[in-house]
Enzyme design. Structure first.
Site, mmCIF file in Angstrom:
data_model
loop_
_atom_site.group_PDB
_atom_site.id
_atom_site.type_symbol
_atom_site.label_atom_id
_atom_site.label_comp_id
_atom_site.label_asym_id
_atom_site.label_seq_id
_atom_site.Cartn_x
_atom_site.Cartn_y
_atom_site.Cartn_z
ATOM 1 N N ALA A 177 32.826 44.083 36.053
ATOM 2 C CA ALA A 177 33.389 43.934 34.782
ATOM 3 C C ALA A 177 34.561 45.083 34.728
ATOM 4 O O ALA A 177 34.588 46.045 35.175
ATOM 5 C CB ALA A 177 32.492 44.189 33.382
ATOM 6 N N LYS A 178 35.862 44.420 34.345
ATOM 7 C CA LYS A 178 37.316 45.184 34.465
ATOM 8 C C LYS A 178 37.272 45.770 32.942
ATOM 9 O O LYS A 178 38.015 44.767 32.075
ATOM 10 C CB LYS A 178 38.378 44.321 34.821
ATOM 11 C CG LYS A 178 39.413 45.295 35.378
ATOM 12 C CD LYS A 178 40.534 44.336 36.336
ATOM 13 C CE LYS A 178 41.861 44.954 36.382
ATOM 14 N NZ LYS A 178 41.676 46.255 37.036
ATOM 15 N N VAL A 179 36.586 46.739 32.561
ATOM 16 C CA VAL A 179 36.785 47.272 31.309
ATOM 17 C C VAL A 179 37.368 48.665 30.973
ATOM 18 O O VAL A 179 37.336 49.355 31.814
ATOM 19 C CB VAL A 179 35.148 47.694 30.874
ATOM 20 C CG1 VAL A 179 35.095 48.199 29.516
ATOM 21 C CG2 VAL A 179 34.222 46.211 30.833
ATOM 22 N N TYR A 207 37.989 53.027 32.772
ATOM 23 C CA TYR A 207 39.089 53.466 33.952
ATOM 24 C C TYR A 207 39.562 54.993 33.568
ATOM 25 O O TYR A 207 40.229 55.373 34.433
ATOM 26 C CB TYR A 207 40.527 52.627 33.461
ATOM 27 C CG TYR A 207 40.451 51.344 34.343
ATOM 28 C CD1 TYR A 207 41.080 51.357 35.608
ATOM 29 C CD2 TYR A 207 39.505 50.417 34.211
ATOM 30 C CE1 TYR A 207 41.113 50.513 36.647
ATOM 31 C CE2 TYR A 207 39.608 49.146 35.282
ATOM 32 C CZ TYR A 207 40.432 49.284 36.473
ATOM 33 O OH TYR A 207 40.151 48.198 37.335
#
Ligand code: PMP
Length: 305
Positions: A156-158, A162
């Site tokens: 998942a690109k959450v 980052y």
């Protein structure tokens, strides 16, 4: 990275960028509760058109990220592709841009239970040139490890996750390098702060497997697909730090980074210290493809005009 454009798309409407502001207590600002994408659109002077690269695939990943994270997007994949086209048209874009879709918990509240909280979905486009130096970068294998799949679903690109990339890049930059490479909990190569990693050894490409703690990059998938056209074999396997040092070539892949040669890692010269021939071949094919010059892959491109 240029400035924002005239219009942004927010919850189904195009609104002036200066009106797209968020309150100070916005949940996502405090807790990183957002899912996002990074998409590129390339201007092709030959066909006088703007092509969004693999828009559907990016929005499929966007939907998956949202599902995993329990964030409501409120718009289907095709609706988001159409919204992106609409946004680029409204801004009369005739240059290369980076497109940033985001769905975030927009409620102003101090509450970690996000189930009933309001979300906002937005798409922003910004003029974009090179993210990393295409002539080659120097990377540092930092001591911060990539967040492990058992601690967070790394598919998942959450937003919040980052900070792991930010602290890794900070470490690399403070030490005088251009980019960070993070190892996973088991000590194998995971990825760059915002890129997947490939190595070339004796003419064969290797890249870490997706079950390791990496984002399943769309550029990574593109490179694996096009490598076959170039007569190259790609093997997905765990890569050690010493395999990085002794590789013939190393390169990063990513929407922003495209295909970027890595010419030095931890002070060790990779190959002869210049971008390698296979890296350059892949880079050139990739750049042709995204500009609509490879007919076989036109289905990956969404024309804006
Ligand atoms: N890994 C990370 C951590 C990233 O942020 C990115 C950029 N989205 C990538 C890999 C590459 O993914 P993609 O090729 O889909 O842009």
């Amino acid at each position: 990275v240029g400035e924002l454009m005239k219009y942004v798309w927010v919850n189904g409407k195009l609104i002036p960028e200066r009106e797209a502001v968020i309150p100070i207590l916005t949940h996502a600002l405090h807790y990183g509760t957002s899912v996002f994408e990074g998409i590129r659109a390339y201007w092709s002077p030959e066909s006088n058109n703007l092509y969004i690269f693999r828009a559907r695939d990016h929005y499929i990943r966007f939907h998956n990220s949202a599902k995993i994270m329990g964030i409501k997007v409120g718009y289907g994949i095709d609706e988001l592709v159409d919204a992106t086209v609409e946004l680029l048209k409204a801004n009369e874009v005739r240059e290369n841009v980076y497109i940033r879709p985001i769905a975030f918990v927009s409620a102003s509240t101090v509450n970690l239970d996000i189930r009933d909280l309001e979300t906002t979905t937005a798409i922003i486009a910004i003029p974009f040139g090179h993210y990393l130096e295409p002539k080659g970068v120097r990377a540092k294998v930092v001591s911060w490890l990539r967040v492990h799949n058992s601690m967070f679903p790394m598919k998942a690109k959450v937003g919040g996750i980052y900070v792991n990339s930010v602290i890794a890049l900070l470490d690399a930059k403070i030490s005088g390098f251009d980019e960070a490479i993070l190892l996973n909990r088991d000590g194998y190569v995971a990825e760059g702060s915002g890129e997947n990693v490939f190595i070339v050894k004796d003419g064969v490409l290797y890249t870490p497997p997706t079950y390791d703690s990496i984002l399943e990059g769309i550029t990574r998938d593109t490179v694996i697909t096009i490598a076959k056209d170039l007569g190259l074999t790609v093997i997905e396997k765990r890569i050690t730090r010493e395999e990085l040092y002794t590789a013939d070539e190393v390169f990063f892949t990513g929407t922003a980074a495209e295909v970027t040669p890595v010419v030095n890692i931890d002070g060790r010269v990779i190959g002869n210290g210049q971008p390698g021939p296979i890296t350059l071949k892949i880079r050139s094919y990739y750049m042709d493809l995204v500009h609509g010059k490879v007919s076989k892959y036109m289905s990956w491109l969404t024309p804006v005009y």
